[in-house]
Design a protein around this motif. Structure first.
Motif, PDB file in Angstrom:
ATOM      1  N   HIS A 117       0.818  -1.219   0.000  1.00 62.71           N
ATOM      2  CA  HIS A 117       0.000   0.000   0.000  1.00 62.71           C
ATOM      3  C   HIS A 117       0.850   1.267   0.000  1.00 62.71           C
TER       4      HIS A 117
ATOM      5  N   HIS B  79      -7.012  -3.505   0.335  1.00 64.11           N
ATOM      6  CA  HIS B  79      -7.794  -2.476  -0.353  1.00 64.11           C
ATOM      7  C   HIS B  79      -6.972  -1.949  -1.523  1.00 64.11           C
ATOM      8  N   ASN B  80      -7.624  -1.305  -2.461  1.00 57.75           N
ATOM      9  CA  ASN B  80      -6.915  -0.828  -3.659  1.00 57.75           C
ATOM     10  C   ASN B  80      -6.747   0.687  -3.671  1.00 57.75           C
ATOM     11  N   ILE B  81      -6.647   1.259  -2.474  1.00 55.15           N
ATOM     12  CA  ILE B  81      -6.508   2.710  -2.368  1.00 55.15           C
ATOM     13  C   ILE B  81      -5.178   3.211  -2.928  1.00 55.15           C
ATOM     14  N   ALA B  82      -4.207   2.305  -3.088  1.00 56.14           N
ATOM     15  CA  ALA B  82      -2.876   2.721  -3.548  1.00 56.14           C
ATOM     16  C   ALA B  82      -2.752   2.777  -5.065  1.00 56.14           C
ATOM     17  N   GLN B  83      -3.829   2.521  -5.800  1.00 55.79           N
ATOM     18  CA  GLN B  83      -3.731   2.491  -7.265  1.00 55.79           C
ATOM     19  C   GLN B  83      -3.151   3.773  -7.836  1.00 55.79           C
TER      20      GLN B  83
END
Length: 261
Positions: free
Chosen positions: A49, A216-220
Protein backbone atom coordinates in the motif's frame (compact mmCIF):
# COMPACT_ATOMS: atom_id res chain seq x y z
CA UNK A 1 19.90 -3.43 1.44
CA UNK A 2 19.61 -3.87 5.21
CA UNK A 3 21.80 -2.08 7.71
CA UNK A 4 23.66 -4.33 10.14
CA UNK A 5 24.38 -3.41 13.73
CA UNK A 6 27.48 -5.00 15.19
CA UNK A 7 27.13 -6.05 18.85
CA UNK A 8 28.89 -3.73 21.26
CA UNK A 9 29.06 -0.82 18.84
CA UNK A 10 27.01 2.24 19.70
CA UNK A 11 24.70 3.27 16.87
CA UNK A 12 24.88 6.86 15.73
CA UNK A 13 23.04 8.19 12.70
CA UNK A 14 21.54 11.62 12.92
CA UNK A 15 19.88 11.71 9.50
CA UNK A 16 17.52 9.46 7.62
CA UNK A 17 14.88 9.46 4.90
CA UNK A 18 11.13 9.53 5.55
CA UNK A 19 8.17 9.88 3.21
CA UNK A 20 5.46 10.94 5.64
CA UNK A 21 4.50 11.74 9.21
CA UNK A 22 0.84 10.99 9.85
CA UNK A 23 -0.72 12.80 12.80
CA UNK A 24 -3.61 11.61 14.95
CA UNK A 25 -3.26 8.02 13.77
CA UNK A 26 -5.60 5.61 15.57
CA UNK A 27 -4.83 2.35 13.76
CA UNK A 28 -1.06 2.10 14.31
CA UNK A 29 -0.96 1.05 17.94
CA UNK A 30 -2.74 2.10 21.14
CA UNK A 31 -4.22 5.57 21.62
CA UNK A 32 -3.63 8.60 19.43
CA UNK A 33 -0.28 8.39 17.67
CA UNK A 34 2.05 10.02 15.20
CA UNK A 35 3.23 7.54 12.57
CA UNK A 36 6.63 8.16 11.00
CA UNK A 37 7.09 6.40 7.66
CA UNK A 38 10.72 5.51 6.93
CA UNK A 39 11.96 5.03 3.38
CA UNK A 40 13.24 1.68 2.15
CA UNK A 41 11.92 -1.87 2.18
CA UNK A 42 13.64 -5.19 1.29
CA UNK A 43 10.27 -6.76 0.41
CA UNK A 44 8.27 -6.25 -2.77
CA UNK A 45 4.80 -7.43 -1.72
CA UNK A 46 2.31 -7.59 -4.56
CA UNK A 47 -0.27 -5.78 -2.42
CA UNK A 48 2.03 -3.08 -0.99
CA UNK A 49 0.00 0.00 0.00
CA UNK A 50 3.05 2.25 0.23
CA UNK A 51 5.06 1.66 -2.98
CA UNK A 52 6.58 5.11 -2.57
CA UNK A 53 8.40 3.77 0.48
CA UNK A 54 10.30 0.93 -1.19
CA UNK A 55 13.38 2.64 -2.67
CA UNK A 56 16.59 2.61 -0.62
CA UNK A 57 19.12 5.30 0.10
CA UNK A 58 17.78 8.22 -1.90
CA UNK A 59 14.87 10.62 -1.83
CA UNK A 60 12.11 10.68 -4.42
CA UNK A 61 9.18 12.97 -5.20
CA UNK A 62 7.41 11.77 -2.07
CA UNK A 63 10.30 11.59 0.42
CA UNK A 64 12.81 13.83 2.14
CA UNK A 65 15.92 13.66 4.26
CA UNK A 66 15.45 14.68 7.89
CA UNK A 67 17.42 14.72 11.11
CA UNK A 68 16.52 12.90 14.31
CA UNK A 69 15.93 16.23 16.01
CA UNK A 70 13.53 17.35 13.26
CA UNK A 71 11.40 14.22 13.62
CA UNK A 72 11.35 14.37 17.41
CA UNK A 73 10.44 18.06 17.37
CA UNK A 74 7.50 17.29 15.09
CA UNK A 75 6.10 14.36 17.04
CA UNK A 76 6.66 16.14 20.36
CA UNK A 77 4.03 18.71 19.37
CA UNK A 78 1.34 16.14 20.15
CA UNK A 79 2.58 14.84 23.51
CA UNK A 80 -0.60 16.07 25.18
CA UNK A 81 -2.65 13.75 22.94
CA UNK A 82 -0.35 10.80 23.61
CA UNK A 83 -0.58 11.34 27.35
CA UNK A 84 -4.37 11.66 27.38
CA UNK A 85 -5.02 8.64 25.15
CA UNK A 86 -2.20 6.26 26.03
CA UNK A 87 -0.69 6.83 22.60
CA UNK A 88 2.76 7.65 21.30
CA UNK A 89 4.89 7.33 18.18
CA UNK A 90 4.82 4.50 15.64
CA UNK A 91 7.67 3.92 13.22
CA UNK A 92 6.49 2.34 9.97
CA UNK A 93 7.52 2.31 6.34
CA UNK A 94 8.69 0.95 4.06
CA UNK A 95 10.49 -1.15 6.60
CA UNK A 96 11.74 0.96 9.54
CA UNK A 97 14.41 -1.59 10.44
CA UNK A 98 16.06 -0.93 7.07
CA UNK A 99 17.29 2.35 8.58
CA UNK A 100 18.22 0.69 11.86
CA UNK A 101 20.76 3.23 13.07
CA UNK A 102 18.47 6.19 12.40
CA UNK A 103 15.56 4.33 13.98
CA UNK A 104 17.60 3.53 17.07
CA UNK A 105 18.46 7.19 17.59
CA UNK A 106 14.80 8.21 17.31
CA UNK A 107 13.72 5.48 19.71
CA UNK A 108 16.39 6.59 22.17
CA UNK A 109 15.11 10.15 22.10
CA UNK A 110 11.52 9.00 22.54
CA UNK A 111 12.54 6.96 25.57
CA UNK A 112 14.28 9.96 27.10
CA UNK A 113 11.11 11.98 26.65
CA UNK A 114 8.92 9.13 27.95
CA UNK A 115 7.02 8.79 24.67
CA UNK A 116 5.62 5.30 24.04
CA UNK A 117 7.11 3.66 20.95
CA UNK A 118 5.78 1.12 18.47
CA UNK A 119 7.46 -0.44 15.44
CA UNK A 120 5.35 -1.66 12.51
CA UNK A 121 7.61 -4.20 10.82
CA UNK A 122 7.82 -7.08 8.39
CA UNK A 123 10.46 -8.60 10.67
CA UNK A 124 12.91 -8.93 7.79
CA UNK A 125 16.08 -7.56 9.38
CA UNK A 126 19.38 -8.89 10.75
CA UNK A 127 19.27 -10.34 14.25
CA UNK A 128 21.78 -7.71 15.40
CA UNK A 129 19.37 -4.97 14.38
CA UNK A 130 16.12 -6.32 15.72
CA UNK A 131 17.44 -7.54 19.07
CA UNK A 132 19.22 -4.25 19.83
CA UNK A 133 16.25 -2.13 18.82
CA UNK A 134 13.80 -4.38 20.69
CA UNK A 135 15.48 -3.40 23.96
CA UNK A 136 14.04 0.13 23.70
CA UNK A 137 10.76 -0.54 21.86
CA UNK A 138 7.42 -0.63 23.66
CA UNK A 139 5.37 -2.60 21.13
CA UNK A 140 5.84 -4.48 17.87
CA UNK A 141 3.15 -4.63 15.20
CA UNK A 142 4.55 -7.69 13.45
CA UNK A 143 3.41 -8.74 9.99
CA UNK A 144 2.88 -12.42 9.23
CA UNK A 145 1.85 -12.93 5.63
CA UNK A 146 2.55 -16.38 4.24
CA UNK A 147 3.92 -19.51 5.92
CA UNK A 148 4.95 -21.46 2.81
CA UNK A 149 8.48 -20.34 1.97
CA UNK A 150 8.13 -20.68 -1.82
CA UNK A 151 4.90 -18.70 -1.86
CA UNK A 152 6.45 -16.10 0.41
CA UNK A 153 9.28 -15.60 -2.05
CA UNK A 154 6.82 -15.46 -4.96
CA UNK A 155 4.57 -12.80 -3.44
CA UNK A 156 7.06 -10.74 -1.37
CA UNK A 157 10.43 -11.32 -3.03
CA UNK A 158 12.13 -12.76 0.08
CA UNK A 159 12.13 -15.92 2.18
CA UNK A 160 10.20 -15.96 5.44
CA UNK A 161 12.89 -17.84 7.41
CA UNK A 162 14.42 -14.71 8.94
CA UNK A 163 10.99 -13.23 9.67
CA UNK A 164 9.85 -16.27 11.64
CA UNK A 165 13.15 -16.55 13.51
CA UNK A 166 13.11 -12.88 14.51
CA UNK A 167 9.54 -13.18 15.77
CA UNK A 168 10.59 -16.03 18.05
CA UNK A 169 13.54 -13.97 19.28
CA UNK A 170 11.60 -10.87 20.26
CA UNK A 171 8.88 -13.07 21.76
CA UNK A 172 11.49 -14.77 23.94
CA UNK A 173 12.72 -11.32 24.99
CA UNK A 174 9.28 -10.76 26.51
CA UNK A 175 8.33 -7.94 24.15
CA UNK A 176 4.75 -6.85 23.56
CA UNK A 177 3.67 -8.07 20.12
CA UNK A 178 0.49 -7.76 18.06
CA UNK A 179 0.42 -9.96 14.96
CA UNK A 180 -0.79 -8.25 11.81
CA UNK A 181 -2.22 -10.55 9.17
CA UNK A 182 -2.91 -8.97 5.75
CA UNK A 183 -6.02 -10.59 4.28
CA UNK A 184 -5.20 -10.82 0.57
CA UNK A 185 -7.81 -12.67 -1.49
CA UNK A 186 -6.56 -16.01 -2.88
CA UNK A 187 -3.02 -15.36 -1.62
CA UNK A 188 -2.88 -15.13 2.18
CA UNK A 189 -6.50 -15.97 3.04
CA UNK A 190 -6.37 -19.66 2.06
CA UNK A 191 -7.49 -22.24 4.61
CA UNK A 192 -4.05 -23.88 4.61
CA UNK A 193 -2.11 -20.64 5.12
CA UNK A 194 -4.32 -19.50 7.98
CA UNK A 195 -4.02 -22.95 9.60
CA UNK A 196 -0.21 -22.77 9.41
CA UNK A 197 -0.14 -19.26 10.85
CA UNK A 198 -2.43 -20.31 13.71
CA UNK A 199 -0.21 -23.29 14.48
CA UNK A 200 2.91 -21.12 14.53
CA UNK A 201 1.66 -18.24 16.65
CA UNK A 202 -0.13 -20.59 19.05
CA UNK A 203 3.32 -21.93 19.97
CA UNK A 204 4.32 -18.39 21.07
CA UNK A 205 2.44 -18.29 24.34
CA UNK A 206 2.84 -14.57 25.06
CA UNK A 207 1.12 -13.48 21.82
CA UNK A 208 -2.54 -12.78 22.50
CA UNK A 209 -3.63 -10.24 19.87
CA UNK A 210 -4.11 -10.36 16.11
CA UNK A 211 -5.13 -7.58 13.70
CA UNK A 212 -6.61 -8.53 10.36
CA UNK A 213 -5.66 -6.04 7.66
CA UNK A 214 -8.09 -6.30 4.72
CA UNK A 215 -6.64 -5.68 1.27
CA UNK A 216 -7.79 -2.48 -0.35
CA UNK A 217 -6.91 -0.83 -3.66
CA UNK A 218 -6.51 2.71 -2.37
CA UNK A 219 -2.88 2.72 -3.55
CA UNK A 220 -3.73 2.49 -7.26
CA UNK A 221 -3.05 6.19 -7.74
CA UNK A 222 0.40 5.83 -6.21
CA UNK A 223 1.36 3.07 -8.64
CA UNK A 224 0.19 5.20 -11.52
CA UNK A 225 2.12 8.24 -10.31
CA UNK A 226 5.30 6.21 -9.75
CA UNK A 227 4.89 4.36 -13.06
CA UNK A 228 5.04 1.01 -11.24
CA UNK A 229 3.12 -2.14 -12.07
CA UNK A 230 0.10 -2.71 -9.84
CA UNK A 231 -0.20 -6.51 -9.71
CA UNK A 232 -3.38 -6.35 -7.63
CA UNK A 233 -5.21 -3.82 -9.78
CA UNK A 234 -8.12 -6.13 -10.57
CA UNK A 235 -8.38 -7.70 -7.11
CA UNK A 236 -11.45 -6.69 -5.09
CA UNK A 237 -11.25 -6.21 -1.31
CA UNK A 238 -12.44 -9.16 0.81
CA UNK A 239 -16.08 -8.91 1.81
CA UNK A 240 -17.10 -8.56 5.44
CA UNK A 241 -18.49 -12.09 5.70
CA UNK A 242 -15.08 -13.49 4.71
CA UNK A 243 -13.34 -11.30 7.27
CA UNK A 244 -15.71 -12.38 10.02
CA UNK A 245 -15.06 -16.06 9.26
CA UNK A 246 -11.30 -15.52 9.45
CA UNK A 247 -11.73 -13.53 12.66
CA UNK A 248 -13.68 -16.40 14.19
CA UNK A 249 -10.95 -18.91 13.29
CA UNK A 250 -8.37 -16.88 15.22
CA UNK A 251 -10.76 -16.31 18.12
CA UNK A 252 -11.44 -20.04 18.44
CA UNK A 253 -7.73 -20.43 19.14
CA UNK A 254 -7.95 -17.92 21.98
CA UNK A 255 -6.71 -14.75 20.26
CA UNK A 256 -8.22 -11.32 20.67
CA UNK A 257 -8.90 -10.16 17.10
CA UNK A 258 -9.61 -6.82 15.49
CA UNK A 259 -10.38 -6.04 11.86
CA UNK A 260 -8.22 -3.14 10.75
CA UNK A 261 -5.15 -1.68 12.48
Amino acid sequence: MVYFIKPGIKMMQKNGIIFNIKKYAIHDGPGIRSTVFLQGCPLSCWWCHNPEGRAFGKTNVMSRQVSVSEVIAEVEKDVIFYDESGGGVTFSGGEPLSQAHFLYEMLTQCCKKEIHTTIDTSGYAPLESISKIAEITGLFLYDLKIMDSKDHIKYTGVSNELILENLKIIHNMGKNIIIRFPVIPEITDTYENISQILEFISSLKNIKEVSLLPFHNIAQGKYWKLKKEDKMKKTPPPDISRLIKIKQRFELQGFSVTIGG
